[in-house]
Scaffold this motif. Structure first.
Motif, short mmCIF file in Angstrom:
data_model
loop_
_atom_site.label_atom_id
_atom_site.label_comp_id
_atom_site.label_asym_id
_atom_site.label_seq_id
_atom_site.Cartn_x
_atom_site.Cartn_y
_atom_site.Cartn_z
N ILE A 110 0.82 -1.21 0.00
CA ILE A 110 0.00 0.00 0.00
C ILE A 110 0.86 1.26 0.00
N LYS A 111 1.95 1.18 0.75
CA LYS A 111 2.79 2.37 0.89
C LYS A 111 3.37 2.80 -0.46
N ASN A 112 3.86 1.81 -1.21
CA ASN A 112 4.43 2.15 -2.52
C ASN A 112 3.39 2.77 -3.43
N LYS A 113 2.18 2.22 -3.35
CA LYS A 113 1.12 2.76 -4.19
C LYS A 113 0.85 4.22 -3.86
N MET A 114 0.81 4.50 -2.54
CA MET A 114 0.51 5.87 -2.14
C MET A 114 1.64 6.80 -2.54
N ALA A 115 2.86 6.33 -2.40
CA ALA A 115 4.00 7.19 -2.71
C ALA A 115 4.02 7.55 -4.19
N SER A 116 3.53 6.64 -5.04
CA SER A 116 3.61 6.91 -6.47
C SER A 116 2.41 7.71 -6.99
N GLU A 117 1.48 8.04 -6.12
CA GLU A 117 0.35 8.87 -6.54
C GLU A 117 0.83 10.29 -6.85
N ILE A 118 0.41 10.78 -7.99
CA ILE A 118 0.90 12.09 -8.41
C ILE A 118 -0.27 13.01 -8.73
N ARG A 119 -0.11 14.25 -8.33
CA ARG A 119 -1.15 15.24 -8.63
C ARG A 119 -1.03 15.73 -10.06
N LYS A 120 -2.01 16.55 -10.49
CA LYS A 120 -1.98 17.04 -11.86
C LYS A 120 -0.71 17.84 -12.15
N ASP A 121 -0.22 18.56 -11.12
CA ASP A 121 0.98 19.38 -11.37
C ASP A 121 2.28 18.57 -11.26
N GLY A 122 2.15 17.25 -11.13
CA GLY A 122 3.35 16.42 -11.13
C GLY A 122 3.96 16.17 -9.76
N LYS A 123 3.45 16.85 -8.73
CA LYS A 123 3.99 16.64 -7.38
C LYS A 123 3.26 15.47 -6.71
N PRO A 124 3.91 14.80 -5.76
CA PRO A 124 3.22 13.70 -5.10
C PRO A 124 2.00 14.19 -4.32
N VAL A 125 0.94 13.37 -4.32
CA VAL A 125 -0.27 13.72 -3.58
C VAL A 125 0.04 13.81 -2.07
N PHE A 126 0.80 12.82 -1.61
CA PHE A 126 1.06 12.78 -0.17
C PHE A 126 2.35 13.54 0.14
N ASN A 127 2.27 14.86 0.03
CA ASN A 127 3.42 15.68 0.41
C ASN A 127 3.33 16.04 1.89
N PHE A 128 4.30 16.80 2.37
CA PHE A 128 4.38 17.06 3.80
C PHE A 128 3.12 17.74 4.34
N ALA A 129 2.70 18.82 3.67
CA ALA A 129 1.56 19.59 4.17
C ALA A 129 0.28 18.76 4.20
N THR A 130 0.02 18.04 3.10
CA THR A 130 -1.19 17.22 3.04
C THR A 130 -1.13 16.12 4.10
N GLY A 131 0.04 15.50 4.20
CA GLY A 131 0.18 14.42 5.17
C GLY A 131 -0.10 14.89 6.59
N VAL A 132 0.50 16.02 6.96
CA VAL A 132 0.30 16.53 8.32
C VAL A 132 -1.16 16.89 8.54
N SER A 133 -1.73 17.59 7.56
CA SER A 133 -3.12 18.01 7.72
C SER A 133 -4.04 16.78 7.84
N LEU A 134 -3.73 15.73 7.08
CA LEU A 134 -4.54 14.52 7.14
C LEU A 134 -4.41 13.83 8.50
N MET A 135 -3.17 13.77 8.99
CA MET A 135 -2.97 13.13 10.30
C MET A 135 -3.71 13.90 11.38
N LEU A 136 -3.67 15.22 11.31
CA LEU A 136 -4.35 16.01 12.33
C LEU A 136 -5.86 15.81 12.24
N PHE A 137 -6.35 15.68 11.01
CA PHE A 137 -7.78 15.43 10.86
C PHE A 137 -8.16 14.12 11.55
N TYR A 138 -7.37 13.09 11.30
CA TYR A 138 -7.66 11.80 11.93
C TYR A 138 -7.46 11.85 13.44
#
Lengths: 77, 696
Positions: free
Chosen positions: B622-650
């Protein structure tokens, strides 16, 4: 006569009377009765709650509850 | 012909009742619930001899038959209702040899109900070290019963106990205490009004709601017209009754019990001096907590990696062996990754329950209650909130049930409301995977960043719990006299058998309960992700081929799959909430995981696994799959800001239907779970929003 919370740590006493209206029935069921012996084992930080021994039961109660229990200090000879 | 005997084990808490139950029933026991309430019901079968079989029920621990909590009222409800299928043929009262007097109070009450009652004096191995000697024949005569001296720890006296149980019909059932000697007029009147009822039973029914008002009395319809006395005078009679019982017990024990106090060298005193020391006590407690968390995380990595790998392996094998088709897809893309998402945190849950049950079994938990009471009271909680708060790191559901022994309703309610802020084990897989993805490798002062991040998340849950309880205690207008009576049990070396059974039971029920939800959601998700409305979904292949005519076969397939997902039912749902969650840094796929997480947060990883699997057929971790997810602008979906914000939400959102259901049950209204749900979700949203906007 003093209230239970006025005892010093390690001091023993006999329960005389208590303010029954304000005392949880549970405490009476645990053996807190007039005539029972009581020992103040330890006072927590800021003197609350209190760790006491009534006959063979070891209990923790809050200071406000202890204030409702009147005891007679054991006289040391 | 085998005969069966209904046996009820009953006794004060901390008398080793459960050890005796475990020794008698072993693995034949099962844990369920009493109908309508979430009180644990433990039953088991015991072979007494060649002919007789015992059906044993381990009743919740209680100090007396005057109930002051749901758990205790269960005991009384059972004992008052002869028609109940569990109504005992014989009651076995378990008493602790060091505290006979108090244990016997309950014994005299049972006797007076007319139930054949055996007296078990447990922990008999402590008699000689504590200088206790008993005159058993005299006690048997005066208490009109048979006594078994048992040491559950050393497996002694159990055969003798079984023999006594088989012969229960020989036990006298005459009442011990004459109620009329307490208040002649009142009890004479009562007897005249209901000549065919047993007096003590009547009295119990009348006095029940003095201390505890939630008892249903449908089985004994005699209440009306009985309340001729005011509650306060009934209470006085009740106190007199208790004093009378103690007098009776004291008179007998004066002859039958000898204690040589010189012999009683106290292990308790020495340990207490350190463990509840006004300074060292706290240091030791926090050190123990640190050790527990540290070991949970380091010890469980190996089995967790193994489980994760196994599920991937299983999926791959099945893809190879099974014929391709809808069923294979459902199995390998939906069910197996979904189940893998829960199986992976079995090790951590088991470890957590292991430590919790050790703290409980040794008697240390009561010391923590004592240490923390004053500090927690400042936040509107009670020392007894410690148990739910610590248990909340395993799962909020048992933790909320553990609030029941908090006597003060306001303190109990606040504890219930804030416990879900504690980082439960269902959040762990979410944290683990996001930390692995977005927190950089590196360390400071010997602590790895990843470890520190996890610690901070635990800490922020705890701080939020304290903050909100402080707020609740200021907002909630309730006047309650605060009662706080905690027994400080003796220190005991934990019994491996007891701990093993607890860990097994709790982990099993957690996995099956969560497993059911996860299985259902994985299937539902897979269906929603594999089908879609309208032209875009059904003609995805043609549309993509027309738009990108130059792509090769593999690229084309990937494009088609993601186009399909985007236009599937679940994709539409994700798109629908995207405007709300994009300020938090989430895309519509995370949105899908978020939606399904409101059923139970542990499905987060499984959901993403299902979504990404549907999208590309290759099975990876699962981890590899998530790491390879890319946004439209070419950056990874799970970057630092998104990751932190998601963890805080949970960390702060109440994403657990079972918790909502339990809170509803425990507070008896939808008001509190609703307040809890909306306030927690709002806090989570605002904090995630803030953190994403600052970090990105």
């Amino acid at each position: 006569m003093v209230t239970l919370d006025e005892l010093k740590t390690g001091e023993k006493a006999i329960i005389e009377v208590f303010e029954t209206k304000n005392l949880p029935f549970k405490l009476i069921e645990m053996g807190c009765l007039p005539g029972s012996s009581v020992e103040l084992i330890h006072k927590a930080f800021l003197n609350d709650p209190l760790y006491i021994k009534i006959d063979e039961s070891y209990l923790a109660i809050r200071r406000e509850t202890a204030k409702e229990i009147f005891v007679r200090r054991e006289i040391k000879i | 012909m085998s005969k069966s005997i209904n046996i009820a084990l009953i006794g004060n808490p901390n008398t080793g009742k459960t050890s005796i139950f475990n020794a008698l029933t072993g693995l034949s026991q099962k844990v369920g619930n009493y109908p309508g309430v979430t009180v644990e019901k433990k039953e088991g079968i015991c072979k007494l001899d060649r002919i007789n079989k015992g059906y044993i029920i381990d009743l919740p621990g209680t100090y007396s038959l005057n109930a002051s909590s749901i758990d205790e009222s269960i005991v009384i409800n059972l004992l008052l209702n002869k028609k109940n299928k569990d109504y005992p043929d014989v009651a076995v009262l378990i008493a602790d040899v060091e505290n006979l007097k108090r244990n016997l109070l309950l014994f005299t009450q049972l006797k007076d109900l007319g139930i054949p009652t055996l007296l078990v004096i447990n922990m008999s191995d402590l008699m000689s070290p504590k200088g206790i000697s008993l005159n058993i024949p005299l006690l048997e005569e005066k208490f009109e019963t048979k006594i078994a001296l048992v040491s559950a720890r050393n497996n002694e006296g159990l055969d003798e106990l079984k023999k006594l149980i088989i012969n229960y019909r020989r036990l006298p059932t005459k009442p011990l205490i004459s109620l009329k000697s307490i208040n002649k007029t009142y009890f004479n009147n009562l007897e005249k009004t209901f000549p065919d009822q047993q007096l003590y039973k009547l009295w119990l029914v009348i006095t029940q709601d003095i201390n505890y008002s939630n008892i249903e009395r449908n089985n004994v319809s005699i209440t009306s017209g009985l309340k001729t006395e005011s509650p306060s005078s009934l209470k006085r009679i009740q106190q007199k009754e208790t004093i009378k019982r103690y007098q009776h017990i004291n008179n007998i024990l004066k002859q039958g019990l000898k204690v040589d106090y010189k012999k009683a060298k106290d292990f308790r005193n020495r340990l207490d001096r350190v463990l509840i020391h006004n300074f060292w006590g706290y240091i030791i407690f926090f050190a123990i907590l640190m050790i527990i968390f540290q070991s949970i995380f380091s010890w469980s990595t190996i089995p967790m990696d193994f489980i994760d790998g196994s599920f991937v392996y299983l999926s791959n094998i099945l893809i190879e062996k099974l014929a391709p088709g809808v069923f294979t897809d459902l199995l390998t893309e939906g069910i197996i990754p979904g189940l893998g998402g829960i199986a992976i945190f079995i090790p951590q849950i088991a470890f957590l329950f292991l430590f919790l049950s050790i703290l409980e079994e040794t008697g240390y938990m009561s010391r923590v209650v004592f240490l923390m009471d004053r500090g927690l009271r400042r936040f509107g909680l009670s020392g007894k909130s410690v148990v739910p708060i610590i248990s909340g790191t395993a799962c909020a559901i048992p933790a909320i049930l553990a609030t029941r022994n908090i006597e003060n309703w306001k303190e109990r309610l606040i504890t219930i409301l804030v416990t879900p802020f504690m980082t439960c084990s269902a959040r762990l897989p979410v944290y683990s995977i996001l930390i692995a993805l977005v927190i950089p490798v590196g360390s400071v002062l010997g602590f790895s960043f990843k470890g520190l991040a996890l610690m901070l998340l635990y800490l922020s849950g705890f701080i939020m719990a304290l903050l909100s309880s402080f707020l609740y205690s200021k907002i909630l207008k309730m006047k309650f006299k605060s009662y706080f009576v905690v027994e400080m049990p003796n220190y005991k070396f934990p019994l491996i058998k007891n701990i093993g059974l607890t860990v097994w039971e709790k982990t099993k029920s957690f996995v099956t309960e969560a497993g059911k939800i996860i299985l259902a959601i994985s299937i539902l998700l897979w269906i929603l992700a594999s089908f879609g409305p309208g032209r875009e979904f059904n003609e995805a292949e043609n549309i993509v081929k027309q738009t990108y005519p130059s792509l090769n076969q593999i690229e084309l397939e990937t494009k088609i799959n993601s186009f399909k997902l985007e236009n599937s039912y679940v994709g539409k749902m994700g798109k629908l909430i995207e405007p709300i969650i994009s300020p938090l840094g989430y895309d519509w796929k995370i949105g899908i995981a978020l939606i399904s997480s409101f059923a139970a947060r542990e499905v987060f990883v499984g959901t993403l696994a299902t979504i990404y699997n549907v999208q590309n057929d290759k099975v990876e971790t699962i981890k590899n799959k998530m790491a390879s997810e890319i946004r439209k602008d070419g950056k990874p979906v799970f970057n630092f800001a998104t990751g932190v914000s998601l963890m805080l939400f949970y960390a702060f959102a109440l994403q657990c239907m079972s918790t909502v259901a339990v809170v509803k049950k425990e507070t008896n209204t939808w008001k509190w779970p609703a307040i809890q749900f909306f306030s927690m979700t709002l806090i989570a949203y605002l904090i995630s929003l803030l953190s994403y906007q600052i970090l990105s």
